[in-house]
Design a protein around this motif. Structure first.
Motif, PDB file in Angstrom:
ATOM      1  N   LEU A  61       0.952  -1.177   0.148  1.00 55.90           N
ATOM      2  CA  LEU A  61      -0.208   0.018  -0.131  1.00 55.90           C
ATOM      3  C   LEU A  61       0.844   1.427   0.149  1.00 55.90           C
ATOM      4  N   ALA A  62       1.960   1.341   0.890  1.00 60.23           N
ATOM      5  CA  ALA A  62       2.859   2.312   0.940  1.00 60.23           C
ATOM      6  C   ALA A  62       3.498   2.620  -0.770  1.00 60.23           C
ATOM      7  N   SER A  63       3.812   1.562  -1.271  1.00 60.39           N
ATOM      8  CA  SER A  63       4.264   1.548  -2.844  1.00 60.39           C
ATOM      9  C   SER A  63       3.250   2.179  -3.646  1.00 60.39           C
ATOM     10  N   PHE A  64       2.134   1.808  -3.573  1.00 65.95           N
ATOM     11  CA  PHE A  64       0.950   2.598  -4.223  1.00 65.95           C
ATOM     12  C   PHE A  64       0.826   3.873  -4.068  1.00 65.95           C
ATOM     13  N   ALA A  65       0.892   4.479  -2.813  1.00 65.17           N
ATOM     14  CA  ALA A  65       0.798   5.615  -2.246  1.00 65.17           C
ATOM     15  C   ALA A  65       1.736   6.714  -2.788  1.00 65.17           C
ATOM     16  N   LEU A  66       3.148   5.920  -2.795  1.00 62.06           N
ATOM     17  CA  LEU A  66       4.030   6.905  -3.165  1.00 62.06           C
ATOM     18  C   LEU A  66       4.377   7.022  -4.629  1.00 62.06           C
ATOM     19  N   SER A  93      -4.274   6.330  -7.205  1.00 66.76           N
ATOM     20  CA  SER A  93      -3.165   5.583  -7.351  1.00 66.76           C
ATOM     21  C   SER A  93      -3.275   4.133  -7.309  1.00 66.76           C
ATOM     22  N   LEU A  94      -4.266   3.583  -6.267  1.00 64.99           N
ATOM     23  CA  LEU A  94      -4.552   2.225  -6.400  1.00 64.99           C
ATOM     24  C   LEU A  94      -5.131   1.859  -7.732  1.00 64.99           C
ATOM     25  N   GLU A  95      -5.864   2.718  -8.395  1.00 60.18           N
ATOM     26  CA  GLU A  95      -6.789   2.551  -9.667  1.00 60.18           C
ATOM     27  C   GLU A  95      -5.561   2.586 -10.791  1.00 60.18           C
ATOM     28  N   PHE A  96      -4.705   3.725 -10.700  1.00 58.95           N
ATOM     29  CA  PHE A  96      -3.729   3.608 -11.920  1.00 58.95           C
ATOM     30  C   PHE A  96      -2.687   2.331 -11.770  1.00 58.95           C
ATOM     31  N   ASN A  97      -2.362   1.830 -10.647  1.00 60.92           N
ATOM     32  CA  ASN A  97      -1.582   0.643 -10.371  1.00 60.92           C
ATOM     33  C   ASN A  97      -2.248  -0.549 -11.245  1.00 60.92           C
ATOM     34  N   PHE A  98      -3.582  -0.672 -10.852  1.00 61.98           N
ATOM     35  CA  PHE A  98      -4.166  -1.695 -11.471  1.00 61.98           C
ATOM     36  C   PHE A  98      -4.395  -1.773 -13.118  1.00 61.98           C
ATOM     37  N   ALA A  99      -4.447  -0.580 -13.542  1.00 64.15           N
ATOM     38  CA  ALA A  99      -4.524  -0.336 -14.945  1.00 64.15           C
ATOM     39  C   ALA A  99      -3.165  -0.780 -15.758  1.00 64.15           C
ATOM     40  N   ASN A 100      -1.978   0.027 -14.900  1.00 69.64           N
ATOM     41  CA  ASN A 100      -0.675  -0.329 -15.505  1.00 69.64           C
ATOM     42  C   ASN A 100      -0.167  -1.700 -15.400  1.00 69.64           C
ATOM     43  N   HIS A 101      -0.847  -2.461 -14.467  1.00 64.79           N
ATOM     44  CA  HIS A 101       0.051  -3.859 -14.041  1.00 64.79           C
ATOM     45  C   HIS A 101      -1.020  -4.874 -14.680  1.00 64.79           C
ATOM     46  N   MET A 102      -2.098  -4.767 -14.839  1.00 63.29           N
ATOM     47  CA  MET A 102      -3.090  -5.677 -15.345  1.00 63.29           C
ATOM     48  C   MET A 102      -3.541  -5.588 -16.527  1.00 63.29           C
ATOM     49  N   LEU A 103      -3.554  -4.418 -17.447  1.00 64.19           N
ATOM     50  CA  LEU A 103      -3.777  -4.522 -18.668  1.00 64.19           C
ATOM     51  C   LEU A 103      -2.537  -4.899 -19.606  1.00 64.19           C
ATOM     52  N   PRO A 104      -2.687  -5.973 -20.532  1.00 70.72           N
ATOM     53  CA  PRO A 104      -1.570  -6.533 -21.003  1.00 70.72           C
ATOM     54  C   PRO A 104      -0.828  -5.808 -22.307  1.00 70.72           C
ATOM     55  N   SER A 105      -0.316  -4.631 -22.224  1.00 76.34           N
ATOM     56  CA  SER A 105       0.412  -4.000 -23.077  1.00 76.34           C
ATOM     57  C   SER A 105       1.442  -3.295 -22.909  1.00 76.34           C
ATOM     58  N   GLY A 106       2.236  -4.035 -22.069  1.00 73.75           N
ATOM     59  CA  GLY A 106       3.593  -3.317 -21.748  1.00 73.75           C
ATOM     60  C   GLY A 106       3.519  -1.926 -21.280  1.00 73.75           C
ATOM     61  N   GLY A 107       2.271  -1.671 -20.518  1.00 80.57           N
ATOM     62  CA  GLY A 107       2.444  -0.293 -19.928  1.00 80.57           C
ATOM     63  C   GLY A 107       1.636   0.735 -20.577  1.00 80.57           C
ATOM     64  N   LEU A 248      10.753  10.935  -4.487  1.00 75.74           N
ATOM     65  CA  LEU A 248       9.874   9.765  -3.874  1.00 75.74           C
ATOM     66  C   LEU A 248      10.336   8.519  -4.718  1.00 75.74           C
ATOM     67  N   SER A 249      10.714   8.549  -6.028  1.00 75.02           N
ATOM     68  CA  SER A 249      11.007   7.408  -6.615  1.00 75.02           C
ATOM     69  C   SER A 249      12.081   6.315  -6.039  1.00 75.02           C
ATOM     70  N   PHE A 250      12.968   6.854  -5.006  1.00 71.35           N
ATOM     71  CA  PHE A 250      13.778   6.141  -4.311  1.00 71.35           C
ATOM     72  C   PHE A 250      13.217   5.314  -3.463  1.00 71.35           C
ATOM     73  N   LEU A 251      11.991   5.914  -2.805  1.00 64.66           N
ATOM     74  CA  LEU A 251      11.238   5.456  -1.696  1.00 64.66           C
ATOM     75  C   LEU A 251      10.430   4.201  -2.371  1.00 64.66           C
ATOM     76  N   VAL A 252      10.028   4.444  -3.766  1.00 65.19           N
ATOM     77  CA  VAL A 252       9.343   3.331  -4.404  1.00 65.19           C
ATOM     78  C   VAL A 252      10.029   2.113  -4.663  1.00 65.19           C
TER      79      VAL A 252
END
Length: 352
Positions: A61-66, A93-107, A248-252
């Protein structure tokens, strides 16, 4: 009698219906593809320390938020999204993470969806797309820095095998090359216009294949890429908007690689964080090249191979990685699915 049939026909013709149906099908395919992983993970449960493994949930969850905050902080610095509430930002952020990781198109599908969602909040399409590209750029840059530090530590400590060190060098070069190449392309307007022409031809060819009229106009695509070009020039003149996303990217990265360190620790393996980071980096980059949703299958094989080549026992590594991936996969679906469906359902009530 005609009324209900018309309503039913309208429902079938609704784009929202088909988007939801396709997404359900994709999720079902992901779960089916990952089913052997889920079964293997279930078999390894008696070996795990549940208290340690439970740490995966808050860290994920922290990764999603960051990740979301890296994007939103950039947009706020560019004069957008000032009224976005913290809980709304977390949900998006949770919504975008779902779209980025679950839709099969390399991002690519995730970028398109996120730009559409940001447009519904008043962010121009070009600015929303460049915001994501800028986040990717600083993420790749910080990734290269951490990868260099990890490789240097493994080399200095004498614990880095040739396979691990060469993998770190190759992944770092690929990430750095992609970042520099993308930045150079966006700075060259003529090259962008040629690329826009290729995009139009491919899009219209795809429309013809599925029997729809070719409706993508070169002028509109050129205007979009011109917007990206202008936005990049403004960023290069004043790069202060990238400071917070870069930090923030270092924390991610720490959270994402830390998820697998936690999983290994839950099985009693206290792996070198540098080795875990190299394995995470190679698996992540490999999963970006393939188009399977969330890198199912490829991610696990690459990470297990790298950790085992680094000297960890193969049986426990397989159990730790498969269980962690199963938990993270379910977490991605559960935390992002509802918000994604909510946005799709509301898409017809207000314009994007």
């Amino acid at each position: 009698m005609g009324g209900p049939r018309n309503v039913s026909a309208g429902w079938v013709r609704s784009p929202r219906f088909w988007v939801s149906a396709v997404t359900v099908l994709l999720v079902a395919m992901i779960v089916a593809a990952a089913w052997p992983t889920l079964v293997d993970a279930a078999r390894s449960l008696p070996l795990v320390n549940p208290g340690v493994m439970a740490l995966l949930v808050p860290v994920q969850l922290a990764s999603f938020a960051l990740t979301g905050e890296a994007l939103f902080s950039y947009l706020r610095a560019r004069g957008e999204l000032h009224g976005l509430r913290p809980l709304t930002a977390m949900r998006m952020s949770l919504e975008f993470n779902f779209a980025n990781h679950m839709l099969p198109s390399g991002g690519a599908a995730g970028i398109t969806y996120t730009s559409w969602k940001l447009a519904s909040l008043g962010v121009p399409a070009a600015k929303g797309t460049l915001a994501q590209l800028a986040r990717f750029a600083v993420t790749f840059l910080s990734f290269c820095i951490l990868l260099l530090a990890a490789a240097a530590w493994l080399l200095a400590s004498g614990t880095g095998t040739a396979a691990v060190l060469w993998s770190a060098a190759g992944v770092g070069a690929l990430a750095l090359g992609a970042t520099i190449g993308g930045a150079l392309l966006l700075q060259r307007r003529r090259a962008l216009h040629r690329f826009a022409g290729v995009v139009v031809k491919v899009a219209n060819w795809g429309a013809n294949i599925v029997g729809r009229p070719a409706g993508v106009q070169t002028e509109s695509v050129v205007r979009f890429f011109d917007g990206l070009h202008v936005e990049l020039r403004e960023i290069l003149r004043d790069p202060r908007a990238l400071r917070t996303p870069f930090t923030l990217s270092f924390l991610v990265h720490a959270c994402d690689a830390g998820l697998f360190w936690i999983a290994l620790a839950a099985f009693g393996l206290h792996a070198d964080p540098a080795l875990v980071f190299v394995a995470y980096g190679l698996a992540t980059v490999t999963s970006m090249v393939v188009t399977t949703p969330n890198g199912v299958g490829v991610y696990e094989v690459v990470m297990i191979g790298m950790l085992v080549s680094g000297g960890l026992p193969d049986s426990l590594v397989v159990a730790a990685v498969t269980l962690a991936r199963a938990i993270l996969l379910l977490g991605t679906i559960m935390f992002g699915w509802a918000f994604y469906q909510h946005s799709v359902a509301r898409s017809g009530r207000r314009g994007p």
